[in-house]
Design a protein around this motif. Structure first.
Motif, PDB file in Angstrom:
ATOM      1  N   ASP A 188      37.403  77.533  51.018  1.00  0.00           N
ATOM      2  CA  ASP A 188      38.625  78.337  50.947  1.00  0.00           C
ATOM      3  C   ASP A 188      39.781  77.754  51.765  1.00  0.00           C
ATOM      4  N   GLN A 189      39.661  76.506  52.215  1.00  0.00           N
ATOM      5  CA  GLN A 189      40.683  75.924  53.094  1.00  0.00           C
ATOM      6  C   GLN A 189      41.462  74.770  52.458  1.00  0.00           C
ATOM      7  N   ALA A 190      41.580  74.758  51.128  1.00  0.00           N
ATOM      8  CA  ALA A 190      42.326  73.700  50.442  1.00  0.00           C
ATOM      9  C   ALA A 190      43.796  73.684  50.874  1.00  0.00           C
ATOM     10  N   ALA A 191      44.408  74.853  51.040  1.00  0.00           N
ATOM     11  CA  ALA A 191      45.809  74.905  51.458  1.00  0.00           C
ATOM     12  C   ALA A 191      45.981  74.300  52.850  1.00  0.00           C
ATOM     13  N   THR A 192      45.021  74.536  53.723  1.00  0.00           N
ATOM     14  CA  THR A 192      45.058  73.944  55.068  1.00  0.00           C
ATOM     15  C   THR A 192      44.953  72.428  54.963  1.00  0.00           C
ATOM     16  N   ALA A 193      44.052  71.950  54.117  1.00  0.00           N
ATOM     17  CA  ALA A 193      43.894  70.503  53.925  1.00  0.00           C
ATOM     18  C   ALA A 193      45.200  69.882  53.446  1.00  0.00           C
ATOM     19  N   LEU A 194      45.860  70.505  52.488  1.00  0.00           N
ATOM     20  CA  LEU A 194      47.128  69.981  51.977  1.00  0.00           C
ATOM     21  C   LEU A 194      48.211  69.985  53.044  1.00  0.00           C
ATOM     22  N   SER A 195      48.270  71.038  53.825  1.00  0.00           N
ATOM     23  CA  SER A 195      49.271  71.139  54.886  1.00  0.00           C
ATOM     24  C   SER A 195      49.114  70.021  55.914  1.00  0.00           C
ATOM     25  N   PHE A 196      47.877  69.723  56.284  1.00  0.00           N
ATOM     26  CA  PHE A 196      47.626  68.697  57.289  1.00  0.00           C
ATOM     27  C   PHE A 196      47.649  67.283  56.706  1.00  0.00           C
ATOM     28  N   ALA A 197      47.730  67.153  55.383  1.00  0.00           N
ATOM     29  CA  ALA A 197      47.784  65.838  54.739  1.00  0.00           C
ATOM     30  C   ALA A 197      49.195  65.255  54.746  1.00  0.00           C
ATOM     31  N   LYS A 198      50.188  66.073  55.079  1.00  0.00           N
ATOM     32  CA  LYS A 198      51.576  65.600  55.106  1.00  0.00           C
ATOM     33  C   LYS A 198      51.777  64.611  56.246  1.00  0.00           C
ATOM     34  N   LYS A 199      52.710  63.680  56.044  1.00  0.00           N
ATOM     35  CA  LYS A 199      53.027  62.694  57.072  1.00  0.00           C
ATOM     36  C   LYS A 199      53.683  63.378  58.266  1.00  0.00           C
ATOM     37  N   GLY A 200      53.466  62.825  59.448  1.00  0.00           N
ATOM     38  CA  GLY A 200      54.042  63.373  60.665  1.00  0.00           C
ATOM     39  C   GLY A 200      53.131  64.413  61.267  1.00  0.00           C
ATOM     40  N   GLY A 201      52.890  64.321  62.564  1.00  0.00           N
ATOM     41  CA  GLY A 201      51.945  65.219  63.217  1.00  0.00           C
ATOM     42  C   GLY A 201      52.570  66.489  63.757  1.00  0.00           C
ATOM     43  N   VAL A 202      53.872  66.458  63.995  1.00  0.00           N
ATOM     44  CA  VAL A 202      54.536  67.594  64.614  1.00  0.00           C
ATOM     45  C   VAL A 202      54.661  68.735  63.616  1.00  0.00           C
ATOM     46  N   ARG A 249      40.515  63.583  42.422  1.00  0.00           N
ATOM     47  CA  ARG A 249      41.851  63.977  42.913  1.00  0.00           C
ATOM     48  C   ARG A 249      42.080  65.488  42.891  1.00  0.00           C
ATOM     49  N   LEU A 250      40.959  66.243  42.972  1.00  0.00           N
ATOM     50  CA  LEU A 250      41.023  67.700  43.016  1.00  0.00           C
ATOM     51  C   LEU A 250      40.119  68.231  44.116  1.00  0.00           C
ATOM     52  N   PHE A 251      40.508  69.359  44.712  1.00  0.00           N
ATOM     53  CA  PHE A 251      39.649  70.033  45.664  1.00  0.00           C
ATOM     54  C   PHE A 251      38.651  70.898  44.906  1.00  0.00           C
ATOM     55  N   GLY A 252      37.469  71.031  45.471  1.00  0.00           N
ATOM     56  CA  GLY A 252      36.440  71.875  44.886  1.00  0.00           C
ATOM     57  C   GLY A 252      35.393  72.172  45.930  1.00  0.00           C
ATOM     58  N   THR A 253      34.204  72.526  45.479  1.00  0.00           N
ATOM     59  CA  THR A 253      33.112  72.776  46.405  1.00  0.00           C
ATOM     60  C   THR A 253      31.806  72.339  45.759  1.00  0.00           C
TER      61      THR A 253
END
Length: 164
Positions: free
Chosen positions: A80-94, A154-158
């Motif tokens: 259930d954390q695909a949105a979190t994965a996408l958010s943290f995949a963006k460039k830049g750590g801040v 290239r897709l999230f799943g489980t």
């Protein structure tokens, strides 16, 4: 780049997209501020002593903090954390943690709800082309309930159990 090199690189990319991989967020902390980045290249390395390896892009801010602090957290994400994965995949750590809850565990940022947690001390950093491979000695590990988040095609799943 020659046509042959391009063809190999393209074919390699396609083959790797066909491999189901776990999705995790590597975290580090600097001055009380959490940093993190999504990775799909991590694996257990050794059981005795317990070690993992994780591959981080050379340009990653999180890699620089791992290099400086000598420590990292590995948050193995749930289905259930695909949105979190996408958010943290963006460039830049801040700002990746902006609006996200996190806890401090073994003095490292831990993402609540992630079914797997591993706290590590860096044993070595190894050159790996356009990435650096962080070898980590496991200081702590915890598993909670939950299905894993995987990346395939290239897709999230489980993962679903196979009926025998």
């Amino acid at each position: 780049m020659t046509t042959i090199e391009h063809d190999v690189q393209t074919s390699f990319k396609e083959v790797m997209a066909s491999v189901a991989t776990p999705v995790s967020i590597v975290t580090a902390i600097d001055g009380g501020m959490p940093y993190g980045t999504t990775v799909s290249a991590f694996a257990s390395l050794s059981m005795n002593p317990p070690m993992v390896l994780v591959s981080l892009d050379r340009g990653s801010e999180t890699l620089e903090l791992v290099r400086t602090s000598g420590r990292f957290g590995l948050n193995i994400l749930g289905a259930d954390q695909a949105a979190t994965a996408l958010s943290f995949a963006k460039k830049g750590g801040v700002g990746k943690f902006h609006g996200s809850r996190w806890d401090l565990d073994h003095e490292l940022p831990r993402i609540p709800g992630a079914p797997g947690w591993i706290a590590c001390t860096v044993a070595d950093l190894v050159d790996g082309g356009d990435h650096i491979i962080a070898l980590g000695n496991v200081d702590a590990a915890e598993l909670t309930d939950g299905s894993p988040l995987v990346y395939h095609g290239r897709l999230f799943g489980t993962h679903l159990p196979h009926d025998s």
